[in-house]
Design an enzyme around this catalytic site. Structure first.
Site, PDB file in Angstrom:
ATOM      1  N   ARG A 100       0.879  -1.175   0.000  1.00 39.91           N
ATOM      2  CA  ARG A 100       0.000   0.000   0.000  1.00 39.91           C
ATOM      3  C   ARG A 100       0.909   1.215   0.000  1.00 39.91           C
ATOM      4  O   ARG A 100       1.619   1.473   0.995  1.00 39.91           O
ATOM      5  CB  ARG A 100      -0.935  -0.001   1.210  1.00 39.91           C
ATOM      6  CG  ARG A 100      -1.636   1.314   1.404  1.00 39.91           C
ATOM      7  CD  ARG A 100      -2.762   1.253   2.384  1.00 39.91           C
ATOM      8  NE  ARG A 100      -3.896   0.527   1.851  1.00 39.91           N
ATOM      9  CZ  ARG A 100      -5.145   0.618   2.305  1.00 39.91           C
ATOM     10  NH1 ARG A 100      -5.414   1.423   3.310  1.00 39.91           N
ATOM     11  NH2 ARG A 100      -6.128  -0.075   1.771  1.00 39.91           N
ATOM     12  N   HIS A 127      -7.100   0.324  -6.742  1.00 31.97           N
ATOM     13  CA  HIS A 127      -7.379  -0.491  -5.552  1.00 31.97           C
ATOM     14  C   HIS A 127      -8.035  -1.805  -6.037  1.00 31.97           C
ATOM     15  O   HIS A 127      -9.224  -2.046  -5.809  1.00 31.97           O
ATOM     16  CB  HIS A 127      -8.286   0.286  -4.597  1.00 31.97           C
ATOM     17  CG  HIS A 127      -8.292  -0.215  -3.181  1.00 31.97           C
ATOM     18  ND1 HIS A 127      -7.511  -1.276  -2.755  1.00 31.97           N
ATOM     19  CD2 HIS A 127      -9.013   0.191  -2.084  1.00 31.97           C
ATOM     20  CE1 HIS A 127      -7.738  -1.489  -1.463  1.00 31.97           C
ATOM     21  NE2 HIS A 127      -8.632  -0.621  -1.032  1.00 31.97           N
ATOM     22  N   GLN A 130      -9.945  -4.364  -3.583  1.00 28.86           N
ATOM     23  CA  GLN A 130     -11.208  -3.789  -3.133  1.00 28.86           C
ATOM     24  C   GLN A 130     -12.302  -4.054  -4.170  1.00 28.86           C
ATOM     25  O   GLN A 130     -13.383  -4.556  -3.858  1.00 28.86           O
ATOM     26  CB  GLN A 130     -11.030  -2.265  -2.954  1.00 28.86           C
ATOM     27  CG  GLN A 130     -12.298  -1.502  -2.673  1.00 28.86           C
ATOM     28  CD  GLN A 130     -12.832  -1.746  -1.264  1.00 28.86           C
ATOM     29  OE1 GLN A 130     -12.084  -1.642  -0.315  1.00 28.86           O
ATOM     30  NE2 GLN A 130     -14.105  -2.066  -1.137  1.00 28.86           N
ATOM     31  N   ASP A 222     -17.278   6.779  -2.269  1.00 29.21           N
ATOM     32  CA  ASP A 222     -15.956   6.738  -1.624  1.00 29.21           C
ATOM     33  C   ASP A 222     -15.727   8.118  -0.995  1.00 29.21           C
ATOM     34  O   ASP A 222     -16.431   9.083  -1.325  1.00 29.21           O
ATOM     35  CB  ASP A 222     -14.896   6.428  -2.708  1.00 29.21           C
ATOM     36  CG  ASP A 222     -13.470   6.322  -2.169  1.00 29.21           C
ATOM     37  OD1 ASP A 222     -13.282   6.235  -0.944  1.00 29.21           O
ATOM     38  OD2 ASP A 222     -12.520   6.334  -2.999  1.00 29.21           O
ATOM     39  N   CYS A 261     -16.596   1.675   0.086  1.00 27.46           N
ATOM     40  CA  CYS A 261     -15.390   0.874   0.360  1.00 27.46           C
ATOM     41  C   CYS A 261     -14.952   1.005   1.824  1.00 27.46           C
ATOM     42  O   CYS A 261     -14.259   0.129   2.339  1.00 27.46           O
ATOM     43  CB  CYS A 261     -14.256   1.282  -0.579  1.00 27.46           C
ATOM     44  SG  CYS A 261     -13.949   3.061  -0.576  1.00 27.46           S
ATOM     45  N   ARG A 289     -14.096  -8.730   1.714  1.00 27.79           N
ATOM     46  CA  ARG A 289     -12.665  -8.443   1.501  1.00 27.79           C
ATOM     47  C   ARG A 289     -11.835  -9.637   1.982  1.00 27.79           C
ATOM     48  O   ARG A 289     -10.838 -10.017   1.363  1.00 27.79           O
ATOM     49  CB  ARG A 289     -12.219  -7.179   2.276  1.00 27.79           C
ATOM     50  CG  ARG A 289     -12.851  -5.861   1.858  1.00 27.79           C
ATOM     51  CD  ARG A 289     -12.413  -5.397   0.487  1.00 27.79           C
ATOM     52  NE  ARG A 289     -10.979  -5.401   0.263  1.00 27.79           N
ATOM     53  CZ  ARG A 289     -10.126  -4.436   0.633  1.00 27.79           C
ATOM     54  NH1 ARG A 289     -10.576  -3.365   1.256  1.00 27.79           N
ATOM     55  NH2 ARG A 289      -8.825  -4.513   0.375  1.00 27.79           N
TER      56      ARG A 289
HETATM   57  N1   CP Z   1     -11.424  -0.150   1.993  1.00 28.63           N
HETATM   58  C1   CP Z   1     -10.175  -0.260   2.456  1.00 28.63           C
HETATM   59  O1   CP Z   1      -9.224  -0.552   1.719  1.00 28.63           O
HETATM   60  O2   CP Z   1     -10.050  -0.066   3.788  1.00 28.63           O
HETATM   61  P1   CP Z   1      -8.684   0.158   4.584  1.00 28.63           P
HETATM   62  O3   CP Z   1      -8.119   1.451   4.092  1.00 28.63           O
HETATM   63  O4   CP Z   1      -9.088   0.193   6.002  1.00 28.63           O
HETATM   64  O5   CP Z   1      -7.764  -0.992   4.258  1.00 28.63           O
HETATM   65  N1  NVA Z   2      -9.973   6.652  -2.045  1.00 28.40           N
HETATM   66  C1  NVA Z   2      -9.718   6.201  -0.709  1.00 28.40           C
HETATM   67  C2  NVA Z   2      -9.967   4.741  -0.582  1.00 28.40           C
HETATM   68  C3  NVA Z   2      -9.781   4.153   0.788  1.00 28.40           C
HETATM   69  C4  NVA Z   2      -9.974   2.688   0.823  1.00 28.40           C
HETATM   70  C5  NVA Z   2      -8.282   6.543  -0.338  1.00 28.40           C
HETATM   71  O1  NVA Z   2      -7.390   6.400  -1.194  1.00 28.40           O
HETATM   72  O2  NVA Z   2      -8.032   6.956   0.801  1.00 28.40           O
END
Ligand code: CP
Ligand code: NVA
Length: 314
Positions: A100, A127, A130, A222, A261, A289
């Site tokens: 990440r 993502h 997701q 989102d 999400c 997930r």
């Molecule tokens: N939706 C999602 O990826 O959640 P987190 O940021 O908590 O991993």
């Molecule tokens: N668009 C959001 C998604 C979180 C799962 C972010 O990047 O923070």
């Protein structure tokens, strides 16, 4: 050896295989409890996480494997040591890496030197895990997506980019509303439209949330301020009229389901009554997930017969 860095990395056949595997692991998790004995994966996370971290860690460890979480202060990728050195060393210890990062390019750079599978657990561009889980959830709830309309209202960011790719691959009708200057990645959208021609998917973009959700069976949203954008609170101004609330839902199908999400900011992109209401499926979505991560791991690590039976053609 296969990576999942972009949702484009999977063929339609592979997506369907992963969905089939997800159904199996969800129905009988204990049947997989020893599959990864003696294996170890790493999670390099530059940003916070609840779902992605915990679902990968619980998913892999309950299948018998070992997981090591490496947060921002631990290996300081590219700061303490060059990316290519960290990647080559960790490939000697680990069987797979979940990443990440702020920059999508960092994941592709790391993958060049890490000669084992790499999974994108969220970058500035995509993502994919997701949105695989999300489409799995939509199919669980709606059955065949043929004749159904999926709408997205909000920011043209990582989540929307990956939703567009999977929608194109699965031949879905996907309508999105974003503010004018916050449209999805142009390169991804163009490529998804090309794919949509082949699969007969219908992808349509607008700046009107009411138009996007008209007759929709799913409304997805989102956050307005993504991780890493905390210094741009003025971005919220662009989202006037983009809130998923009871009024917006009136334009959709009467049985519309609402997805997010998560994390959610109640009172911004979604109201409390909608996320807590009967149409909300956000917690089933979040649960999936876990099941989808297990299937992705099984598939990429070749630990199931489905991996052997699939071609890698996209
Ligand atoms: N939706 C999602 O990826 O959640 P987190 O940021 O908590 O991993
Ligand atoms: N668009 C959001 C998604 C979180 C799962 C972010 O990047 O923070």
């Amino acid at each position: 050896m296969k990576n999942l860095i972009s949702a484009f990395d999977l063929s339609v056949k592979e997506i369907k295989t992963i969905f089939g595997l997800t159904r199996k692991v969800k129905a009988d998790p204990l049947a997989y409890r020893d599959v990864f004995t003696g294996k170890a994966i790493g999670l390099i996370f530059e940003k916070p996480s609840t779902r992605t971290w915990v679902s990968f860690e619980v998913g892999f460890s309950t299948m018998g494997g070992h997981v090591i979480y490496l947060g921002p202060d631990d290996i300081q990728l590219g700061i303490r040591e060059e990316v290519r050195d960290v990647a080559r060393v960790l490939a000697r210890y680990l069987d797979l890496m979940v990443m990440r990062t702020y920059s999508h390019k960092l994941i592709t750079k790391f993958a060049k030197y890490f000669d084992k599978p790499v999974i994108n657990g969220l970058s500035d561009l995509e993502h994919p895990c997701q949105t695989l889980g999300d489409f799995f959830t939509m199919i669980e709830v709606l059955g065949d997506l043929k004749g159904k309309k999926i709408a997205f209202v909000g920011d043209g960011n990582n989540v929307l980019n990956s939703l567009l790719i999977i929608a194109a691959k699965l031949g879905a009708h996907f309508s999105f509303a974003t503010p004018k200057r916050l449209t999805p990645d142009q390169h991804i959208f163009t490529r998804a439209l090309k794919e949509a021609k082949r699969t007969k998917a219908k992808l349509e973009g607008t700046n009107s949330p009411a138009k996007a959700v008209k007759g929709a069976d799913i409304i997805y949203t989102d956050v307005w301020i993504s991780m890493g954008e905390e210094g741009e609170p003025e971005k919220k101004e662009s989202f006037k009229n983009f809130q998923v609330n009871r009024n917006l839902l009136k334009h959709a199908s009467k049985d519309v389901r609402v997805m997010h999400c998560l994390p959610a900011h109640r009172g911004e992109e979604i109201t409390n009554d909608v996320i807590e209401g009967k149409q909300s499926i956000v917690f089933d979505q979040a649960e999936n997930r876990l099941h989808i991560q297990k299937a992705i791991l099984l598939y990429l690590l070749g630990s199931c017969e489905e991996s052997q039976n699939n071609s890698s053609e996209n």
